[in-house]
Write a protein that holds these residues in place. Structure first.
Motif, PDB file in Angstrom:
ATOM      1  N   LYS A   1       0.845  -1.206   0.000  1.00 19.05           N
ATOM      2  CA  LYS A   1       0.000   0.000   0.000  1.00 19.05           C
ATOM      3  C   LYS A   1       0.878   1.253   0.000  1.00 19.05           C
ATOM      4  N   HIS A   2       1.977   1.218   0.744  1.00 18.04           N
ATOM      5  CA  HIS A   2       2.910   2.350   0.739  1.00 18.04           C
ATOM      6  C   HIS A   2       3.520   2.530  -0.647  1.00 18.04           C
ATOM      7  N   ILE A   3       3.875   1.432  -1.291  1.00 18.16           N
ATOM      8  CA  ILE A   3       4.455   1.507  -2.635  1.00 18.16           C
ATOM      9  C   ILE A   3       3.476   2.190  -3.598  1.00 18.16           C
ATOM     10  N   LYS A   4       2.222   1.805  -3.532  1.00 17.72           N
ATOM     11  CA  LYS A   4       1.197   2.408  -4.394  1.00 17.72           C
ATOM     12  C   LYS A   4       1.127   3.921  -4.169  1.00 17.72           C
TER      13      LYS A   4
ATOM     14  N   GLN B   1      -8.227   2.477   4.344  1.00 15.02           N
ATOM     15  CA  GLN B   1      -6.862   2.318   4.847  1.00 15.02           C
ATOM     16  C   GLN B   1      -5.848   2.921   3.887  1.00 15.02           C
ATOM     17  N   GLN B   2      -6.061   2.738   2.591  1.00 12.18           N
ATOM     18  CA  GLN B   2      -5.140   3.274   1.595  1.00 12.18           C
ATOM     19  C   GLN B   2      -5.068   4.797   1.686  1.00 12.18           C
ATOM     20  N   ILE B   3      -6.223   5.436   1.837  1.00  7.11           N
ATOM     21  CA  ILE B   3      -6.270   6.903   1.928  1.00  7.11           C
ATOM     22  C   ILE B   3      -5.636   7.390   3.224  1.00  7.11           C
ATOM     23  N   LEU B   4      -5.912   6.706   4.335  1.00  5.22           N
ATOM     24  CA  LEU B   4      -5.337   7.114   5.618  1.00  5.22           C
ATOM     25  C   LEU B   4      -3.818   6.977   5.608  1.00  5.22           C
ATOM     26  N   LEU B   5      -3.318   5.913   5.000  1.00  8.79           N
ATOM     27  CA  LEU B   5      -1.867   5.729   4.874  1.00  8.79           C
ATOM     28  C   LEU B   5      -1.251   6.864   4.057  1.00  8.79           C
ATOM     29  N   ARG B   6      -1.949   7.267   3.013  1.00  5.89           N
ATOM     30  CA  ARG B   6      -1.454   8.350   2.161  1.00  5.89           C
ATOM     31  C   ARG B   6      -1.401   9.670   2.943  1.00  5.89           C
ATOM     32  N   ARG B   7      -2.458   9.956   3.710  1.00  7.19           N
ATOM     33  CA  ARG B   7      -2.480  11.182   4.503  1.00  7.19           C
ATOM     34  C   ARG B   7      -1.341  11.203   5.526  1.00  7.19           C
ATOM     35  N   ASN B   8      -1.124  10.050   6.158  1.00  5.03           N
ATOM     36  CA  ASN B   8      -0.076   9.976   7.167  1.00  5.03           C
ATOM     37  C   ASN B   8       1.305  10.120   6.534  1.00  5.03           C
ATOM     38  N   LEU B   9       1.467   9.524   5.361  1.00  5.56           N
ATOM     39  CA  LEU B   9       2.725   9.634   4.627  1.00  5.56           C
ATOM     40  C   LEU B   9       2.997  11.081   4.222  1.00  5.56           C
ATOM     41  N   ILE B  10       1.960  11.765   3.762  1.00  2.55           N
ATOM     42  CA  ILE B  10       2.117  13.177   3.365  1.00  2.55           C
ATOM     43  C   ILE B  10       2.487  14.039   4.575  1.00  2.55           C
ATOM     44  N   GLU B  11       1.919  13.719   5.730  1.00  2.00           N
ATOM     45  CA  GLU B  11       2.278  14.445   6.954  1.00  2.00           C
ATOM     46  C   GLU B  11       3.766  14.277   7.256  1.00  2.00           C
ATOM     47  N   PHE B  12       4.278  13.064   7.091  1.00  2.26           N
ATOM     48  CA  PHE B  12       5.698  12.778   7.296  1.00  2.26           C
ATOM     49  C   PHE B  12       6.558  13.552   6.300  1.00  2.26           C
TER      50      PHE B  12
ATOM     51  N   THR C   1       8.615   0.389 -13.861  1.00  2.00           N
ATOM     52  CA  THR C   1       9.968   0.928 -14.094  1.00  2.00           C
ATOM     53  C   THR C   1      10.467   1.774 -12.936  1.00  2.00           C
ATOM     54  N   ASN C   2       9.566   2.192 -12.053  1.00  5.00           N
ATOM     55  CA  ASN C   2       9.964   3.035 -10.927  1.00  5.00           C
ATOM     56  C   ASN C   2      10.095   2.251  -9.620  1.00  5.00           C
ATOM     57  N   ILE C   3      10.227   0.919  -9.727  1.00  4.35           N
ATOM     58  CA  ILE C   3      10.433   0.069  -8.558  1.00  4.35           C
ATOM     59  C   ILE C   3      11.668  -0.803  -8.792  1.00  4.35           C
TER      60      ILE C   3
ATOM     61  N   LEU D   1       3.448   5.918  -2.858  1.00  3.64           N
ATOM     62  CA  LEU D   1       4.714   6.557  -3.235  1.00  3.64           C
ATOM     63  C   LEU D   1       4.818   6.744  -4.743  1.00  3.64           C
ATOM     64  N   LEU D   2       4.379   5.746  -5.496  1.00  5.87           N
ATOM     65  CA  LEU D   2       4.408   5.859  -6.958  1.00  5.87           C
ATOM     66  C   LEU D   2       3.483   6.982  -7.424  1.00  5.87           C
ATOM     67  N   GLU D   3       2.320   7.087  -6.787  1.00  9.62           N
ATOM     68  CA  GLU D   3       1.376   8.152  -7.132  1.00  9.62           C
ATOM     69  C   GLU D   3       1.924   9.527  -6.768  1.00  9.62           C
ATOM     70  N   LEU D   4       2.816   9.567  -5.763  1.00  4.14           N
ATOM     71  CA  LEU D   4       3.446  10.820  -5.352  1.00  4.14           C
ATOM     72  C   LEU D   4       4.750  11.077  -6.113  1.00  4.14           C
ATOM     73  N   ASN D   5       5.007  10.244  -7.133  1.00  7.03           N
ATOM     74  CA  ASN D   5       6.134  10.412  -8.051  1.00  7.03           C
ATOM     75  C   ASN D   5       7.496  10.158  -7.392  1.00  7.03           C
ATOM     76  N   TYR D   6       7.579   9.097  -6.605  1.00  3.72           N
ATOM     77  CA  TYR D   6       8.855   8.667  -6.035  1.00  3.72           C
ATOM     78  C   TYR D   6       9.339   7.414  -6.748  1.00  3.72           C
ATOM     79  N   TYR D   7      10.661   7.242  -6.759  1.00  2.00           N
ATOM     80  CA  TYR D   7      11.272   5.996  -7.225  1.00  2.00           C
ATOM     81  C   TYR D   7      11.462   5.114  -5.998  1.00  2.00           C
ATOM     82  N   VAL D   8      10.941   3.891  -6.020  1.00  4.76           N
ATOM     83  CA  VAL D   8      10.879   3.061  -4.823  1.00  4.76           C
ATOM     84  C   VAL D   8      11.888   1.914  -4.860  1.00  4.76           C
ATOM     85  N   LEU D   9      12.749   1.872  -3.861  1.00  7.07           N
ATOM     86  CA  LEU D   9      13.671   0.762  -3.652  1.00  7.07           C
ATOM     87  C   LEU D   9      13.064  -0.134  -2.585  1.00  7.07           C
TER      88      LEU D   9
END
Length: 305
Positions: free
Chosen positions: A15-18, A263-274, A41-43, A20-28
């Motif tokens: 869920k975090h990967i999803k 849960q997906q939306i709440l994780l996104r909000r919390n990630l954006i806060e971070f 291609t971004n993972i 992060l990709l939507e927020l335009n990050y390259y994920v390791l």
């Protein structure tokens, strides 16, 4: 494109990967799961992390028993940390880790996304001007349905000694109670042990907080049906939140609350806060202190009376 590191490849990590990709990050992704494979291609999958490349931040989303090891590693590498709950499952040198987080100017954030729920935010604001008398919190769902694993007996979440069990797995409610009603100053827990797994699967706790509020907490990993509710009785009003149905009631009247709370939306909000904390260089260790205090409460709940 900024790079971020995810430790783990379970359901929350995905869920975090999803997000992060939507927020335009390259994920390791560092994982020992040989079958992990996402065609994007971004993972990038990592087999080793001895030489961590330059990254923006890291998310610890692996098994609870590994959290502390990777917190120490990321601090050493001077990398901002988002750690899934609970922070750990045993006592450790809390002050030493806090000192190193501050010394290295790092941002530490714990994955308590339930606090991002719009119903919780509404309730928190309303309770500021009310005299709270008591509360009742309850959460339950059969944990065999939580994750798609065949051999659950081999997984950490079915073993208390590995950081699993009802108390650690359902720590969100502990965090929510302390956020809304004050620090838990006294707690007495009654546990029932699972007949299939090496953990408790039902826990009922009586709680007294620093704000002189009493309440009960029921945590359940046994129930066949999903439920998550919070009832708060004040001098003027009774509020009830039904998280499963995304509803909130005031004196039995349903209120209209804006915003979806999956849960997906709440994780996104919390990630954006971070991420916002990193941008603002917010070096407060309050979030770390909260995570540690929740862990201390969980440890008390496990102590034999």
């Amino acid at each position: 494109m900024k790079k971020v590191l995810i430790l783990g490849s379970g359901s929350i990590a995905l869920k975090h990967i999803k997000n992060l990709l939507e927020l335009n990050y390259y994920v390791l992704v560092y994982t020992k799961n040989k079958s992990f494979d996402i065609k994007n291609t971004n993972i990038e999958k990592l087999h080793y992390i001895n030489n961590i490349p330059k990254i923006h931040f890291a998310i610890i989303a692996n098994k609870t028993s590994d959290h502390l090891k990777y917190i120490k590693l990321l601090i050493k590498k001077k990398i901002h940390i988002y750690c899934e709950k609970p922070i750990f499952f045993k006592k450790f040198d809390f002050l030493d880790i806090k000192k190193k987080i501050k010394m290295n100017n790092l941002i530490f954030h714990c994955g308590y996304q339930l606090l991002q729920d719009t119903k919780v935010i509404y309730l928190k604001n309303k309770l500021k001007n009310l005299k709270i008398k008591s509360f009742t919190a309850e959460v339950g769902h059969n944990f065999e349905k939580w994750r798609n694993y065949k051999n659950i007996k081999d997984k950490y979440f079915s073993n208390t000694k590995k950081g699993g069990g009802t108390i650690f797995e359902l720590v969100h409610e502990i965090n929510l109670v302390q956020e809304l009603f004050g620090r838990i100053s006294n707690i007495k827990s009654f546990k029932l042990m699972s007949k299939k797994y090496k953990c408790e699967d039902v826990v009922t706790s009586i709680i007294y907080t620093s704000k002189n509020i009493i309440g009960t907490l029921y945590q359940d990993m046994y129930s066949k049906s999903l439920f998550r509710k919070l009832r708060v009785i004040t001098s003027q009003t009774t509020f009830v939140i039904d998280f499963a149905k995304n509803q909130i009631f005031k004196n039995d009247k349903i209120l209209k609350i804006k915003g979806k709370n999956t849960q997906q939306i709440l994780l996104r909000r919390n990630l954006i806060e971070f991420i916002t904390k990193i941008k603002l260089k917010d070096k407060s260790t309050i979030n770390y202190d909260i995570a540690v205090n929740d862990l201390k409460t969980c440890i008390k709940m496990h102590e034999k009376k």
